[in-house]
Design a protein around this motif. Structure first.
Motif, PDB file in Angstrom:
ATOM      1  N   ARG A 114       5.168  -1.533  14.359  1.00 11.16           N
ATOM      2  CA  ARG A 114       6.142  -1.050  13.383  1.00 11.16           C
ATOM      3  C   ARG A 114       5.491  -0.749  12.033  1.00 11.16           C
ATOM      4  O   ARG A 114       6.129  -0.179  11.150  1.00 11.16           O
ATOM      5  CB  ARG A 114       7.261  -2.082  13.221  1.00 11.16           C
ATOM      6  N   LEU A 115       4.215  -1.126  11.882  1.00 16.92           N
ATOM      7  CA  LEU A 115       3.488  -0.847  10.644  1.00 16.92           C
ATOM      8  C   LEU A 115       2.404   0.194  10.855  1.00 16.92           C
ATOM      9  O   LEU A 115       1.466   0.299  10.060  1.00 16.92           O
ATOM     10  CB  LEU A 115       2.877  -2.141  10.101  1.00 16.92           C
ATOM     11  N   THR A 116       2.539   0.971  11.909  1.00 17.63           N
ATOM     12  CA  THR A 116       1.529   1.995  12.206  1.00 17.63           C
ATOM     13  C   THR A 116       1.346   2.959  11.049  1.00 17.63           C
ATOM     14  O   THR A 116       0.219   3.351  10.708  1.00 17.63           O
ATOM     15  CB  THR A 116       1.926   2.766  13.481  1.00 17.63           C
ATOM     16  N   GLU A 117       2.443   3.353  10.422  1.00 22.16           N
ATOM     17  CA  GLU A 117       2.348   4.311   9.308  1.00 22.16           C
ATOM     18  C   GLU A 117       1.553   3.724   8.142  1.00 22.16           C
ATOM     19  O   GLU A 117       0.793   4.434   7.488  1.00 22.16           O
ATOM     20  CB  GLU A 117       3.751   4.705   8.848  1.00 22.16           C
ATOM     21  N   VAL A 118       1.724   2.430   7.891  1.00 18.74           N
ATOM     22  CA  VAL A 118       0.965   1.777   6.823  1.00 18.74           C
ATOM     23  C   VAL A 118      -0.522   1.793   7.141  1.00 18.74           C
ATOM     24  O   VAL A 118      -1.361   2.124   6.295  1.00 18.74           O
ATOM     25  CB  VAL A 118       1.455   0.321   6.631  1.00 18.74           C
ATOM     26  N   HIS A 119      -0.878   1.428   8.369  1.00 19.14           N
ATOM     27  CA  HIS A 119      -2.293   1.362   8.754  1.00 19.14           C
ATOM     28  C   HIS A 119      -2.930   2.744   8.777  1.00 19.14           C
ATOM     29  O   HIS A 119      -4.106   2.898   8.390  1.00 19.14           O
ATOM     30  CB  HIS A 119      -2.430   0.686  10.113  1.00 19.14           C
ATOM     31  N   GLU A 120      -2.187   3.746   9.197  1.00 17.12           N
ATOM     32  CA  GLU A 120      -2.736   5.107   9.203  1.00 17.12           C
ATOM     33  C   GLU A 120      -2.981   5.607   7.786  1.00 17.12           C
ATOM     34  O   GLU A 120      -3.999   6.243   7.499  1.00 17.12           O
ATOM     35  CB  GLU A 120      -1.789   6.046   9.946  1.00 17.12           C
ATOM     36  N   ALA A 121      -2.046   5.323   6.888  1.00 11.22           N
ATOM     37  CA  ALA A 121      -2.221   5.736   5.494  1.00 11.22           C
ATOM     38  C   ALA A 121      -3.397   5.002   4.855  1.00 11.22           C
ATOM     39  O   ALA A 121      -4.136   5.575   4.038  1.00 11.22           O
ATOM     40  CB  ALA A 121      -0.943   5.473   4.704  1.00 11.22           C
ATOM     41  N   ALA A 139      -0.979  -1.546   0.552  1.00 13.99           N
ATOM     42  CA  ALA A 139      -0.733  -1.764   1.975  1.00 13.99           C
ATOM     43  C   ALA A 139      -0.365  -3.225   2.232  1.00 13.99           C
ATOM     44  O   ALA A 139       0.558  -3.523   3.000  1.00 13.99           O
ATOM     45  CB  ALA A 139      -1.974  -1.370   2.784  1.00 13.99           C
ATOM     46  N   ALA A 140      -1.066  -4.151   1.585  1.00 11.38           N
ATOM     47  CA  ALA A 140      -0.761  -5.573   1.757  1.00 11.38           C
ATOM     48  C   ALA A 140       0.638  -5.900   1.255  1.00 11.38           C
ATOM     49  O   ALA A 140       1.362  -6.700   1.861  1.00 11.38           O
ATOM     50  CB  ALA A 140      -1.802  -6.411   1.025  1.00 11.38           C
ATOM     51  N   LEU A 141       1.041  -5.291   0.148  1.00  9.83           N
ATOM     52  CA  LEU A 141       2.383  -5.517  -0.396  1.00  9.83           C
ATOM     53  C   LEU A 141       3.447  -5.061   0.596  1.00  9.83           C
ATOM     54  O   LEU A 141       4.463  -5.747   0.809  1.00  9.83           O
ATOM     55  CB  LEU A 141       2.522  -4.771  -1.722  1.00  9.83           C
ATOM     56  N   LEU A 142       3.230  -3.918   1.233  1.00  9.45           N
ATOM     57  CA  LEU A 142       4.202  -3.409   2.199  1.00  9.45           C
ATOM     58  C   LEU A 142       4.230  -4.266   3.459  1.00  9.45           C
ATOM     59  O   LEU A 142       5.290  -4.462   4.072  1.00  9.45           O
ATOM     60  CB  LEU A 142       3.875  -1.953   2.541  1.00  9.45           C
ATOM     61  N   VAL A 143       3.068  -4.783   3.861  1.00  4.47           N
ATOM     62  CA  VAL A 143       3.028  -5.672   5.026  1.00  4.47           C
ATOM     63  C   VAL A 143       3.822  -6.948   4.740  1.00  4.47           C
ATOM     64  O   VAL A 143       4.614  -7.409   5.573  1.00  4.47           O
ATOM     65  CB  VAL A 143       1.574  -6.007   5.393  1.00  4.47           C
ATOM     66  N   HIS A 146       7.497  -6.247   4.876  1.00  6.95           N
ATOM     67  CA  HIS A 146       7.956  -6.081   6.249  1.00  6.95           C
ATOM     68  C   HIS A 146       8.091  -7.431   6.935  1.00  6.95           C
ATOM     69  O   HIS A 146       9.097  -7.717   7.610  1.00  6.95           O
ATOM     70  CB  HIS A 146       6.966  -5.190   7.003  1.00  6.95           C
ATOM     71  N   GLU A 147       7.097  -8.306   6.755  1.00  2.00           N
ATOM     72  CA  GLU A 147       7.130  -9.619   7.390  1.00  2.00           C
ATOM     73  C   GLU A 147       8.253 -10.485   6.830  1.00  2.00           C
ATOM     74  O   GLU A 147       8.810 -11.324   7.541  1.00  2.00           O
ATOM     75  CB  GLU A 147       5.780 -10.315   7.195  1.00  2.00           C
TER      76      GLU A 147
END
Length: 459
Positions: A114-121, A139-143, A146-147
């Protein structure tokens, strides 16, 4: 599957080692950069050096994330009892603790589809020329966002929210770290039930603190911990008095540091408060500008208020503050256009507050006897719902019970008892909504027939 290493340790080999060979080449090249001769560069070259080094820095962080993901998948360091973050700290002692924590957060979520878009960016940043990548910190903030909410949020809404946050954060023109943090907090609140948001607001308010300790050279140090509401009120009051003052006679600039000006402003505020004569109401306490949507303010949809500094306030907090603080609501329409720039005239006047002091004599919440000087003037029909600022629609409440009334949406009315008018409260959660509907329909504002026996005793 690992690629068998060759004997080359420096330079580009026919089968260069992924990432490692390029990193070593960069180290060799930058080792001969001669920064002591920067003076020889032209202005354009200095600008180019800054841009190029920034690109290299961003690319390095993105590659570090990929390396830690690989190390984590192999379990490197586990045999020695190290976690991924500890292993990275041992291998790269020069990295800051914050970057290590962010790298560990991102690496730990590498398998979350569900975080594929974050990792790709984030991976786009491996290319030094990329302009739409997502930095490691964001990216860490968005992870973490999400968690924190995925256990209670609707999956489709969470996916949409994550998409919008990634789009807003990525690239050179994306949201700054602080702005993204605020957006994440607001989005997280919208994903959670109202009762949990208000509970967290109450917990933060309960943990306000002011601690006195010894400072250097006979001075004293005060440490203050405030929630967003308290900080917004204090900032708006202190900032108004903390501006640099030019000497009227010499024209010299204010020599005080910003910290000294704020300290002087806070002391002046306290001196004004304790020096006010008895009987002078201390409303309004401060001027606070809050941006809020009309639908959110009227609670027909979910949302939050925003202070000028960008800090979010829950809607209940915004409505409660609007009763007595000199809050100026910039009410926005559906397209975020300003519908109304509120004015302080909607507050109770000093004469009206004196009237409430004489009528109520203390906090009107059942069983509370806190003195009038500790109380706020509360609108029984909130001004955001069209309620008037007159004493027949006003009541004194201490701050604690003011919060309780707004949180539980209790209704109150002014009724007449044997000792004169008093405020009677209906402590049924949501009774305010029933009262408001009746008031709007022209059926009056009462929540029940007066019962003089319910009048509270006068001290």
């Amino acid at each position: 599957m690992a690629i068998a290493p060759d004997s080359t340790t420096r330079g580009r080999a026919p089968h260069a080692r992924p990432v490692l060979s390029a990193a070593r080449e960069c180290c060799d090249a930058i080792g001969g950069a001669h920064p002591e001769r920067l003076w020889a560069l032209s202005d354009v070259e200095v600008e180019a050096a800054m841009t190029t080094l920034a690109q290299l820095h961003a690319s390095t962080e993105a590659h570090l994330a990929a390396v830690l993901v690989e190390a984590k998948s192999r379990g490197l360091g586990m045999g020695e009892g190290w976690g991924a973050q500890d292993w990275a700290r041992m291998r790269a002692p020069g990295l800051s603790p914050r970057l290590l924590a962010d790298l560990d957060t991102v690496a730990g979520a590498s398998g979350e589809l569900r975080l594929t878009e974050v990792h790709e960016a984030l991976a786009e940043g491996q290319d030094p020329t990329a302009t739409e990548a997502l930095p490691v910190g964001k990216a860490a903030l968005l992870v973490r966002f999400h968690e924190g909410v995925r256990g209670m949020a609707d999956p489709s809404q969470l996916e949409e929210a994550t998409h919008h946050l990634v789009a807003a954060a990525r690239g050179h023109d994306g949201l700054a770290d602080r702005a993204l943090a605020i957006a994440v907090r607001r989005t997280a609140d919208l994903m959670r039930p109202d009762r949990l948001v208000e509970h967290d607001t109450e917990v933060r308010r309960a943990h306000r603190s002011l601690v006195k300790g010894t400072g250097p050279m006979g001075m004293w140090r005060y440490s203050m911990l405030l929630d967003a509401e308290g900080a917004a009120i204090l900032d708006s009051a202190v900032d108004a008095l903390a501006k640099p003052q030019t000497d009227p006679e010499s024209g010299e600039r204010d020599p005080r540091t910003p910290g000294a000006r704020r300290a002087d402003a806070l002391i002046e505020l306290v001196q004004r408060a304790v020096g006010a004569p008895e009987g002078v109401p201390r409303q309004a306490k401060t001027t606070l500008v809050v941006t809020v949507g009309l639908a959110e303010l009227q609670q027909t949809c979910r949302g939050a208020g925003l202070t000028v500094a960008g800090e979010p306030l829950s809607i209940e907090t915004t409505r409660r503050l609007a009763c007595d603080a000199e809050i100026i609501p910039a009410v926005l329409g559906s397209r975020r256009e300003v519908l109304e720039q509120g004015r302080a005239e909607r507050l109770f006047s000093r004469a009206q507050i004196r009237h409430l002091w004489l009528r109520d004599r203390h906090c009107t919440f059942p069983g509370c006897t806190k003195p009038v000087t500790w109380c706020d003037a509360h609108h029984l029909i909130h001004w955001a719902d069209g309620g008037p600022s007159d004493t027949d629609h006003g009541a004194l409440l201490c701050q604690a019970h003011h919060t309780v009334v707004h949180t539980n949406r209790y209704a109150g009315e002014v009724v007449t008892g044997p000792h004169g008018p008093f405020v009677r409260w209906d402590l049924t959660p949501g009774s305010y909504d029933v009262q408001l509907d009746a008031w709007r329909a022209g059926r009056g504002t009462r929540v029940g027939e007066p019962d003089c026996g319910d009048a509270p005793p006068r001290p």
